[in-house]
Design an enzyme around this catalytic site. Structure first.
Site, PDB file in Angstrom:
ATOM      1  N   TYR A   1       0.826  -1.216   0.000  1.00  0.00           N
ATOM      2  CA  TYR A   1       0.000   0.000   0.000  1.00  0.00           C
ATOM      3  C   TYR A   1       0.857   1.262   0.000  1.00  0.00           C
ATOM      4  O   TYR A   1       0.671   2.166  -0.819  1.00  0.00           O
ATOM      5  CB  TYR A   1      -0.930  -0.007   1.213  1.00  0.00           C
ATOM      6  CG  TYR A   1      -2.124  -0.907   1.053  1.00  0.00           C
ATOM      7  CD1 TYR A   1      -3.268  -0.471   0.404  1.00  0.00           C
ATOM      8  CD2 TYR A   1      -2.105  -2.210   1.531  1.00  0.00           C
ATOM      9  CE1 TYR A   1      -4.364  -1.300   0.230  1.00  0.00           C
ATOM     10  CE2 TYR A   1      -3.193  -3.060   1.369  1.00  0.00           C
ATOM     11  CZ  TYR A   1      -4.324  -2.595   0.716  1.00  0.00           C
ATOM     12  OH  TYR A   1      -5.392  -3.419   0.543  1.00  0.00           O
ATOM     13  N   VAL A   2       1.815   1.327   0.906  1.00  0.00           N
ATOM     14  CA  VAL A   2       2.621   2.543   1.020  1.00  0.00           C
ATOM     15  C   VAL A   2       3.498   2.734  -0.210  1.00  0.00           C
ATOM     16  O   VAL A   2       3.546   3.829  -0.794  1.00  0.00           O
ATOM     17  CB  VAL A   2       3.497   2.495   2.293  1.00  0.00           C
ATOM     18  CG1 VAL A   2       4.470   3.680   2.328  1.00  0.00           C
ATOM     19  CG2 VAL A   2       2.616   2.521   3.537  1.00  0.00           C
TER      20      VAL A   2
ATOM     21  N   GLU B   1      -5.088   3.368   4.674  1.00  0.00           N
ATOM     22  CA  GLU B   1      -5.666   2.564   3.606  1.00  0.00           C
ATOM     23  C   GLU B   1      -7.092   3.036   3.346  1.00  0.00           C
ATOM     24  O   GLU B   1      -7.877   3.239   4.267  1.00  0.00           O
ATOM     25  CB  GLU B   1      -5.642   1.082   3.977  1.00  0.00           C
ATOM     26  CG  GLU B   1      -4.238   0.511   4.063  1.00  0.00           C
ATOM     27  CD  GLU B   1      -4.224  -0.971   4.380  1.00  0.00           C
ATOM     28  OE1 GLU B   1      -5.256  -1.628   4.144  1.00  0.00           O
ATOM     29  OE2 GLU B   1      -3.197  -1.467   4.859  1.00  0.00           O
TER      30      GLU B   1
ATOM     31  N   TYR C   1      -2.773  21.431  23.781  1.00  0.00           N
ATOM     32  CA  TYR C   1      -2.736  21.523  25.236  1.00  0.00           C
ATOM     33  C   TYR C   1      -2.792  20.138  25.860  1.00  0.00           C
ATOM     34  O   TYR C   1      -3.520  19.260  25.395  1.00  0.00           O
ATOM     35  CB  TYR C   1      -3.918  22.358  25.719  1.00  0.00           C
ATOM     36  CG  TYR C   1      -3.620  23.176  26.945  1.00  0.00           C
ATOM     37  CD1 TYR C   1      -2.955  24.394  26.829  1.00  0.00           C
ATOM     38  CD2 TYR C   1      -3.974  22.736  28.208  1.00  0.00           C
ATOM     39  CE1 TYR C   1      -2.672  25.161  27.950  1.00  0.00           C
ATOM     40  CE2 TYR C   1      -3.687  23.487  29.331  1.00  0.00           C
ATOM     41  CZ  TYR C   1      -3.043  24.693  29.198  1.00  0.00           C
ATOM     42  OH  TYR C   1      -2.747  25.439  30.315  1.00  0.00           O
TER      43      TYR C   1
ATOM     44  N   CYS D   1      -9.606  18.859  40.061  1.00  0.00           N
ATOM     45  CA  CYS D   1     -10.573  18.315  39.103  1.00  0.00           C
ATOM     46  C   CYS D   1     -10.173  16.961  38.532  1.00  0.00           C
ATOM     47  O   CYS D   1     -10.902  15.985  38.697  1.00  0.00           O
ATOM     48  CB  CYS D   1     -10.788  19.313  37.958  1.00  0.00           C
ATOM     49  SG  CYS D   1     -11.516  20.877  38.472  1.00  0.00           S
TER      50      CYS D   1
ATOM     51  N   ARG E   1      -4.122  21.237  46.122  1.00  0.00           N
ATOM     52  CA  ARG E   1      -4.911  20.010  46.204  1.00  0.00           C
ATOM     53  C   ARG E   1      -4.433  18.986  45.172  1.00  0.00           C
ATOM     54  O   ARG E   1      -4.396  19.240  43.989  1.00  0.00           O
ATOM     55  CB  ARG E   1      -6.395  20.309  45.989  1.00  0.00           C
ATOM     56  CG  ARG E   1      -7.045  21.010  47.173  1.00  0.00           C
ATOM     57  CD  ARG E   1      -8.459  21.447  46.865  1.00  0.00           C
ATOM     58  NE  ARG E   1      -8.481  22.536  45.881  1.00  0.00           N
ATOM     59  CZ  ARG E   1      -9.599  23.098  45.417  1.00  0.00           C
ATOM     60  NH1 ARG E   1     -10.782  22.651  45.835  1.00  0.00           N
ATOM     61  NH2 ARG E   1      -9.533  24.088  44.556  1.00  0.00           N
TER      62      ARG E   1
END
Length: 446
Positions: free
Chosen positions: A10-11, A164, A265, A277, A340
């Site tokens: 393929y490549v 592919e 980020y 969080c 925290r």
């Protein structure tokens, strides 16, 4: 430019056809006549939308040929692109047998053919290979086959990013074109090779020249991230369906956030995550999964690898000499005093518990101003914080054997440069080139 493409899967087939369409003289090489034959007849050896037509056009124009004989392809060729398979071994490692064979075929053919007019030939790996392949496996083979007079080889890694089913579109609109090489002549050759392919692209596709191992590692990073994305979306689907939530709708909105969710980020190597969080909410999701008898190994692994990041820093300190430690940066991220679940607090607690002497500097944290859960957390972890905390980075560094640095404020960096300890462990990757050139500098992940 005459180009030899080794491997016509393929490549290789897509690469060969697209380069021929750009005006290059391309010879495909493969040991399998079932791949060589179709190209010779003007057909694609693999199923890929639009490739049959492109191969036919190249073959008809005489710019695309295929052979089992490397000597025909190497005659006056300036570049060889190696696109052979790199399958997994039973143990999971990468089998480089076909890479070595292709390099040997090039080196041996080069001894009996007319070299390019420049006297320089670029051997370029396009297959996905582990970092170190060009420096080790390729170099070893070239060292075993004497190079003929009048010819010099240069080597490089130029990873492909073809899917592919959309190979042609991906070739003509790549996310980036990266060449890893130490030889400027190879960089020039590949820039010239790709220039006619991308000359009309908007935006312009630039060829980025990087370190060889960076280019080799890039494809692994991309594919690992793609696999992680698929697994993440599937895990969210597995847990959310128990609550009557359509995860497709959640993820449709999720990807609209290009500030954090789909952005650079959080994709910079560094230290562990923390704060009020991420750890809490990740534990909550995992709890919901357990309550619904659902396994989420990827998300569970996120907590495990985060713990491993903290443990690794502690282990690195313990493995070296010295008992005096300067910790520059305590909060979980810069520009806040939130302690925290800060991984820096965790490192401090563990090192103090092992008998190390710590002096801590943070440009924001003031124990007298901490309140609520923030105060309770740090008091439980570092009850004597007031005694070890200083508002002067030079004081924290005075007499230190090791500096563990996440703070990036000017005062901290200047103090580090003025009086560097024997070892500096950088947790942020943003200390600057001068700090990274200090004797004893170590990046946490680089």
């Amino acid at each position: 430019m005459k180009v030899a493409v080794f491997g016509l899967g393929y490549v290789g087939s897509v690469t060969a056809a697209c380069l021929a369409a750009a005006g290059h003289e391309v010879w495909g090489v493969d040991v399998d006549t079932a791949k060589v034959g179709p190209i010779t007849e003007g057909h694609s050896p693999v199923v890929e939308p639009g490739l049959d037509e492109l191969v036919a056009a190249g073959a008809t124009a005489g710019r695309l040929r295929a052979t089992t004989d490397p000597r025909l392809a190497l005659e006056r060729a300036e570049v060889s692109l190696i696109c052979v398979g790199t399958p997994s071994t039973p143990a999971g490692s990468t089998d480089l047998t076909y890479i070595r064979r292709a390099v040997r075929d090039i080196a041996e053919a080069a001894r009996v053919v007319v070299p390019p007019a420049s006297g320089f030939h670029s051997i370029v790996i396009r297959s996905t290979v582990p970092p170190g392949t060009v420096d080790e496996a390729v170099a070893e083979v070239l060292a075993e086959v004497p190079t003929p007079d009048g010819l010099t080889f240069g080597t490089a890694m130029c990873p492909e990013f073809l899917r592919e089913g959309s190979g042609l579109a991906d070739f003509y609109a790549p996310p980036f074109v990266v060449v890893g090489t130490r030889d400027a002549r190879v960089g020039t050759a590949l820039t010239d090779l790709f220039r006619p392919v991308y000359k009309d692209n908007d935006p312009i596709v630039d060829v980025q020249i990087v370190d060889v191992r960076t280019a080799e590692a890039l494809k692994y990073a991309c594919n690992a991230f793609h696999a992680t994305k698929v697994s993440f979306a599937n895990e969210m689907g597995r847990i959310l369906r128990h609550f009557g939530v359509d995860s497709r709708e959640v993820m449709r909105i999720f990807v609209q956030d290009t500030s954090l969710n789909i952005s650079p980020y959080y994709l910079k190597p560094g230290f562990a995550f923390g704060g009020s969080c991420l750890p809490k909410d990740l534990r909550s999701v995992l709890h919901l999964a357990r309550m619904n008898d659902t396994e989420l190994p990827l998300l569970a692994g996120a907590l495990a690898t985060n713990e491993r990041s903290v443990r690794d820093v502690v282990d690195r300190v313990i493995a070296g000499p010295g008992r005096e430690i300067a910790l520059l940066g305590l909060s979980f991220k810069h520009a806040t005093d939130d302690l925290r679940e800060s991984p820096n607090v965790e490192v401090a607690e563990r090192l103090i518990g092992k008998g190390y002497n710590l002096r801590i500097y943070d440009p924001i944290v003031n124990p007298g101003r901490l309140v609520g859960a923030n105060l309770r957390h740090v008091t439980s972890k570092l009850p004597h914080l007031q005694r070890v905390l200083t508002d002067n980075p030079s004081a924290a560094l005075d007499g230190a054997d090791v500096a563990i640095v996440s703070a990036t404020d000017t005062a901290a960096i200047n103090a580090l440069l003025s009086a560097p300890p024997a070892r500096t462990i950088d947790l942020s990757g943003r200390l600057g080139a001068e700090a990274e050139s200090l004797p004893g500098y170590e990046g946490v992940g680089w």
